[in-house]
Scaffold this active site. Structure first.
Site, PDB file in Angstrom:
ATOM      1  N   HIS A  59       0.841  -1.207   0.000  1.00  0.00           N
ATOM      2  CA  HIS A  59       0.000   0.000   0.000  1.00  0.00           C
ATOM      3  C   HIS A  59       0.875   1.256   0.000  1.00  0.00           C
ATOM      4  CE1 HIS A  59      -3.550   2.443   1.470  1.00  0.00           C
ATOM      5  NE2 HIS A  59      -2.553   3.192   1.890  1.00  0.00           N
ATOM      6  N   GLU A  60       1.861   1.297   0.901  1.00  0.00           N
ATOM      7  CA  GLU A  60       2.729   2.468   0.992  1.00  0.00           C
ATOM      8  C   GLU A  60       3.610   2.609  -0.242  1.00  0.00           C
ATOM      9  OE1 GLU A  60       2.326   4.713   3.179  1.00  0.00           O
ATOM     10  OE2 GLU A  60       0.911   3.575   4.405  1.00  0.00           O
ATOM     11  N   HIS A  63       1.830   4.597  -2.839  1.00  0.00           N
ATOM     12  CA  HIS A  63       2.008   6.042  -2.664  1.00  0.00           C
ATOM     13  C   HIS A  63       3.392   6.483  -3.157  1.00  0.00           C
ATOM     14  CE1 HIS A  63      -1.673   6.509  -0.447  1.00  0.00           C
ATOM     15  NE2 HIS A  63      -1.277   5.774   0.570  1.00  0.00           N
ATOM     16  N   ASP A 164      -5.435   8.769   3.992  1.00  0.00           N
ATOM     17  CA  ASP A 164      -5.572   8.848   2.533  1.00  0.00           C
ATOM     18  C   ASP A 164      -6.848   9.566   2.117  1.00  0.00           C
ATOM     19  OD1 ASP A 164      -3.221   7.484   2.374  1.00  0.00           O
ATOM     20  OD2 ASP A 164      -4.131   5.541   1.970  1.00  0.00           O
TER      21      ASP A 164
END
Length: 374
Positions: A59-60, A63, A164
């Site tokens: 997930h990170e 980003h 987010d």
């Protein structure tokens, strides 16, 4: 981040684990053992947490890699008990870019959910499983992991800035209003969610109290940072620096610095030899030198020699970033190889407060009929 250590590197980005993450693994093992009363149950709890945090890392990375496309590097990704944090060098100021960076993480989480669903279907497991079994730790590991990612996805998309969903809100608002105002509104919404999380957490789940604290402090910190950035925009570093700077010679004893500190002049001292900056005697170095060597020790034997500096004409915002990066209290300002001043965090803070007061004073004088949106 303090109390964290590097465990690897992915796509050129350091992956770090905070010390408190170990408590989560211990808790997972105890929870698994409490349900099954077996060592395998405890091991399953640990494996589940590690698998879940692999999802968090992906997930990170969503980003971080999206931000990289817009020229924004990521310093590192740190795993904490409440999730992961990708430390971007800065948030893109272009709202559409920030929107894409904010949505990239949830998009990765959604992809993980789809993959886990498909794998269960191929293996012949009930793809949706039982939500109650998954929560209670009785379902398959894949089912547990899928539902945990669903929870993370929904939770992350709440408009609780700086999560987010909150960043999506800020970017969407910034498409229609000034960036500072959009940040202030998103921060207030985030603080409202933090209060709700805190109240619910007091009665049902202590983790929500920790998340509430994180959201509240994060919203306040980022709103302050944007205000600071706005105040410093276009300002050269020489407007903020201290010009009346006391310097030391490397041959002087530490007693000379001590007298200057006690007189109330400075905390950190540039060390100059033959007109050339050769080091900085910081307060920490001074105290350490006094404790180990005594007040008669030469400044040159105690000073910091690996120093950073900024040049006259540089943007104050860039000099401030340098000051934070080196975790220094003072940054020498140079012109043609000569020391002409020093920048401190205190000076920057005072300048931002003055600018905020002047803008607040000027705000009522603006025409009341001026539209907010164009």
């Amino acid at each position: 981040m303090r109390w964290s250590w590097r465990v690897g590197r992915i796509a050129g980005i350091d992956l770090r684990v905070h010390a408190t993450f170990l408590f989560l693994l211990v808790w997972a093992a105890l929870a698994g053992y409490q349900v099954t009363h077996t060592a395998s149950g405890a091991a399953r709890g640990v494996v589940f947490i590690l698998a879940l945090f692999l999802s968090v890392v992906l997930h990170e990375l969503g980003h971080a890699l999206t931000a990289r496309r817009f020229g924004v590097p990521t310093r590192d990704i740190t795993l904490l008990p409440i999730g992961g944090v990708a430390r971007l060098a800065h948030i893109p100021r272009e709202p559409r870019q920030e929107l894409r960076v904010a949505l990239a993480g949830p998009a990765v989480t959604l992809a993980i959910i789809v993959v886990l669903y498909a794998v269960q279907a191929v293996l012949g497991f009930p793809p949706l499983g039982s939500t109650q079994d998954a929560v209670a730790g009785r379902g398959t590991l894949l089912s547990q992991l899928m539902w945990a990612n669903v929870t993370l996805l929904v939770f992350n998309l709440l408009p609780a800035f700086p999560m987010d969903g909150g960043r999506v809100l800020r970017a969407s608002l910034a498409l229609r209003m000034p960036y500072g105002r959009a940040t202030a509104l998103a921060a207030r919404v985030g603080q409202g969610f933090a209060l709700v999380f805190g109240i619910i957490g007091l009665f049902y789940n202590p983790w929500l109290v920790i998340i509430a604290l994180f959201v509240w402090l994060g919203a306040v910190a980022e709103a302050g940072e944007v205000q600071q950035r706005s105040a410093l925009e276009g300002v050269p570093v020489e407007r903020l620096m201290i010009r009346d700077v006391r310097t030391l010679d490397p041959k002087q004893p530490l007693q000379a610095a001590l007298e200057q500190v006690l007189a109330g002049f400075q905390q950190d001292f540039p060390v100059v030899e033959n007109g050339r900056l050769v080091g900085m005697l910081t307060r920490a170095r001074l105290l350490d030198g006094l404790a180990r060597r005594g007040s008669a020790a030469p400044v040159g034997e105690v000073m910091e020699t690996a120093i950073r500096s900024a040049k006259v004409g540089e943007p104050a915002e860039r000099a401030l970033a340098e000051l934070r990066e080196c975790r220094c209290q003072s940054l020498p300002i140079m012109e043609d190889g000569r020391l002409v001043g020093v920048l401190t965090l205190e000076n920057v803070g005072e300048y931002v407060m003055i600018e905020a007061a002047l803008r607040a004073r000027a705000a009522p004088s603006r025409p009341a009929s001026r539209p907010d949106h164009q």
